[in-house]
Design a protein around this motif. Structure first.
Motif, PDB file in Angstrom:
ATOM      1  N   LYS A  53       0.822  -1.209   0.000  1.00 37.72           N
ATOM      2  CA  LYS A  53       0.000   0.000   0.000  1.00 37.72           C
ATOM      3  C   LYS A  53       0.857   1.261   0.000  1.00 37.72           C
ATOM      4  N   ALA A  54       1.969   1.244   0.728  1.00 43.73           N
ATOM      5  CA  ALA A  54       2.805   2.435   0.858  1.00 43.73           C
ATOM      6  C   ALA A  54       3.799   2.618  -0.283  1.00 43.73           C
ATOM      7  N   GLU A  55       4.308   1.501  -0.830  1.00 42.37           N
ATOM      8  CA  GLU A  55       5.446   1.625  -1.735  1.00 42.37           C
ATOM      9  C   GLU A  55       5.323   0.926  -3.078  1.00 42.37           C
ATOM     10  N   PHE A  56       4.213   0.267  -3.325  1.00 41.76           N
ATOM     11  CA  PHE A  56       4.115  -0.495  -4.564  1.00 41.76           C
ATOM     12  C   PHE A  56       2.796  -0.182  -5.256  1.00 41.76           C
ATOM     13  N   ILE A  57       1.761  -0.940  -5.011  1.00 43.32           N
ATOM     14  CA  ILE A  57       0.474  -0.695  -5.651  1.00 43.32           C
ATOM     15  C   ILE A  57      -0.086   0.664  -5.237  1.00 43.32           C
ATOM     16  N   GLY A  58       0.157   1.073  -3.998  1.00 38.60           N
ATOM     17  CA  GLY A  58      -0.300   2.377  -3.528  1.00 38.60           C
ATOM     18  C   GLY A  58       0.296   3.544  -4.288  1.00 38.60           C
ATOM     19  N   ARG A  59       1.388   3.318  -4.971  1.00 37.57           N
ATOM     20  CA  ARG A  59       2.017   4.355  -5.803  1.00 37.57           C
ATOM     21  C   ARG A  59       1.631   4.208  -7.274  1.00 37.57           C
ATOM     22  N   LYS A  60       0.550   3.469  -7.502  1.00 33.86           N
ATOM     23  CA  LYS A  60       0.011   3.302  -8.861  1.00 33.86           C
ATOM     24  C   LYS A  60       1.058   2.735  -9.814  1.00 33.86           C
ATOM     25  N   VAL A  61       1.771   1.724  -9.345  1.00 29.01           N
ATOM     26  CA  VAL A  61       2.807   1.103 -10.151  1.00 29.01           C
ATOM     27  C   VAL A  61       2.214   0.487 -11.418  1.00 29.01           C
ATOM     28  N   THR A  62       2.979   0.547 -12.490  1.00 29.81           N
ATOM     29  CA  THR A  62       2.662  -0.206 -13.700  1.00 29.81           C
ATOM     30  C   THR A  62       3.900  -1.030 -14.040  1.00 29.81           C
ATOM     31  N   LEU A  63       3.673  -2.273 -14.410  1.00 31.48           N
ATOM     32  CA  LEU A  63       4.767  -3.203 -14.670  1.00 31.48           C
ATOM     33  C   LEU A  63       4.571  -3.842 -16.024  1.00 31.48           C
ATOM     34  N   GLU A  64       5.516  -3.619 -16.914  1.00 32.10           N
ATOM     35  CA  GLU A  64       5.469  -4.216 -18.248  1.00 32.10           C
ATOM     36  C   GLU A  64       6.627  -5.194 -18.390  1.00 32.10           C
ATOM     37  N   PRO A  65       6.358  -6.492 -18.418  1.00 29.56           N
ATOM     38  CA  PRO A  65       7.442  -7.473 -18.530  1.00 29.56           C
ATOM     39  C   PRO A  65       8.124  -7.391 -19.893  1.00 29.56           C
ATOM     40  N   MET A  66       9.441  -7.436 -19.847  1.00 32.16           N
ATOM     41  CA  MET A  66      10.240  -7.389 -21.069  1.00 32.16           C
ATOM     42  C   MET A  66      10.900  -8.747 -21.356  1.00 32.16           C
ATOM     43  N   ALA A  67      11.297  -9.441 -20.289  1.00 31.43           N
ATOM     44  CA  ALA A  67      11.944 -10.749 -20.433  1.00 31.43           C
ATOM     45  C   ALA A  67      11.836 -11.478 -19.106  1.00 31.43           C
ATOM     46  N   VAL A  68      11.948 -12.805 -19.161  1.00 34.83           N
ATOM     47  CA  VAL A  68      11.936 -13.613 -17.945  1.00 34.83           C
ATOM     48  C   VAL A  68      12.922 -14.755 -18.104  1.00 34.83           C
ATOM     49  N   TRP A  69      13.615 -15.073 -17.014  1.00 31.93           N
ATOM     50  CA  TRP A  69      14.558 -16.179 -16.985  1.00 31.93           C
ATOM     51  C   TRP A  69      14.166 -17.102 -15.854  1.00 31.93           C
ATOM     52  N   ARG A  70      14.255 -18.404 -16.105  1.00 30.25           N
ATOM     53  CA  ARG A  70      13.903 -19.405 -15.085  1.00 30.25           C
ATOM     54  C   ARG A  70      15.146 -20.178 -14.681  1.00 30.25           C
ATOM     55  N   GLU A  71      15.246 -20.445 -13.386  1.00 32.08           N
ATOM     56  CA  GLU A  71      16.273 -21.319 -12.849  1.00 32.08           C
ATOM     57  C   GLU A  71      15.628 -22.060 -11.686  1.00 32.08           C
ATOM     58  N   GLY A  72      15.229 -23.285 -11.921  1.00 29.69           N
ATOM     59  CA  GLY A  72      14.529 -24.055 -10.899  1.00 29.69           C
ATOM     60  C   GLY A  72      13.215 -23.398 -10.519  1.00 29.69           C
ATOM     61  N   HIS A  73      13.046 -23.116  -9.228  1.00 28.39           N
ATOM     62  CA  HIS A  73      11.808 -22.504  -8.730  1.00 28.39           C
ATOM     63  C   HIS A  73      11.860 -20.984  -8.748  1.00 28.39           C
ATOM     64  N   LYS A  74      12.900 -20.422  -9.341  1.00 29.83           N
ATOM     65  CA  LYS A  74      13.070 -18.969  -9.350  1.00 29.83           C
ATOM     66  C   LYS A  74      12.879 -18.425 -10.767  1.00 29.83           C
ATOM     67  N   ALA A  75      12.084 -17.366 -10.868  1.00 30.20           N
ATOM     68  CA  ALA A  75      11.882 -16.670 -12.137  1.00 30.20           C
ATOM     69  C   ALA A  75      12.279 -15.215 -11.930  1.00 30.20           C
ATOM     70  N   THR A  76      13.174 -14.721 -12.763  1.00 27.35           N
ATOM     71  CA  THR A  76      13.596 -13.324 -12.703  1.00 27.35           C
ATOM     72  C   THR A  76      13.006 -12.617 -13.902  1.00 27.35           C
ATOM     73  N   VAL A  77      12.302 -11.518 -13.632  1.00 27.27           N
ATOM     74  CA  VAL A  77      11.594 -10.787 -14.676  1.00 27.27           C
ATOM     75  C   VAL A  77      12.207  -9.405 -14.826  1.00 27.27           C
ATOM     76  N   SER A  78      12.589  -9.055 -16.049  1.00 25.46           N
ATOM     77  CA  SER A  78      13.009  -7.695 -16.366  1.00 25.46           C
ATOM     78  C   SER A  78      11.760  -6.922 -16.764  1.00 25.46           C
TER      79      SER A  78
END
Length: 108
Positions: A53-78
């Protein structure tokens, strides 16, 4: 590393964030989920809710994925991040536990 489709919980989390849906976002985390925001940890849904509420969605964030990498159970999204603060490119790592997010780390 190759670009892959987004894992379902990550895609749902980005959709919830872009829709200002705090409760929908929280529902994607495990009960003891963690968000790490530049070294600060927010634990459990109540802790994540306050951060969200204070620092993410509350600041009206918009997120557009550009790329994603998977390694086991971890996904890193640019991402291309917009909103009322901290805009520009960023990377977020999601550690998945089944169909839930166990950890979300803002890493760059």
């Amino acid at each position: 590393m190759p670009t892959l489709p987004l894992p379902a919980p990550v895609e749902s989390a980005l959709r919830a964030a872009n829709s200002d849906d705090v409760e929908g976002f929280l529902a994607l985390f495990t009960e003891d989920g963690v968000v790490t925001d530049w070294g600060r940890e927010f634990r459990g849904r109540d802790g994540i809710r306050e951060w969200c509420k204070a620092e993410f969605i509350g600041r009206k964030v918009t997120l557009e994925p550009m790329a994603v990498w998977r390694e086991g159970h971890k996904a890193t999204v640019s991402l291309r991040v917009g909103g009322s603060s901290d805009t520009g490119p960023s990377d977020i790592a999601f550690t998945l536990e089944g169909d839930r997010i166990a950890r979300m780390e803002l890493i760059g």
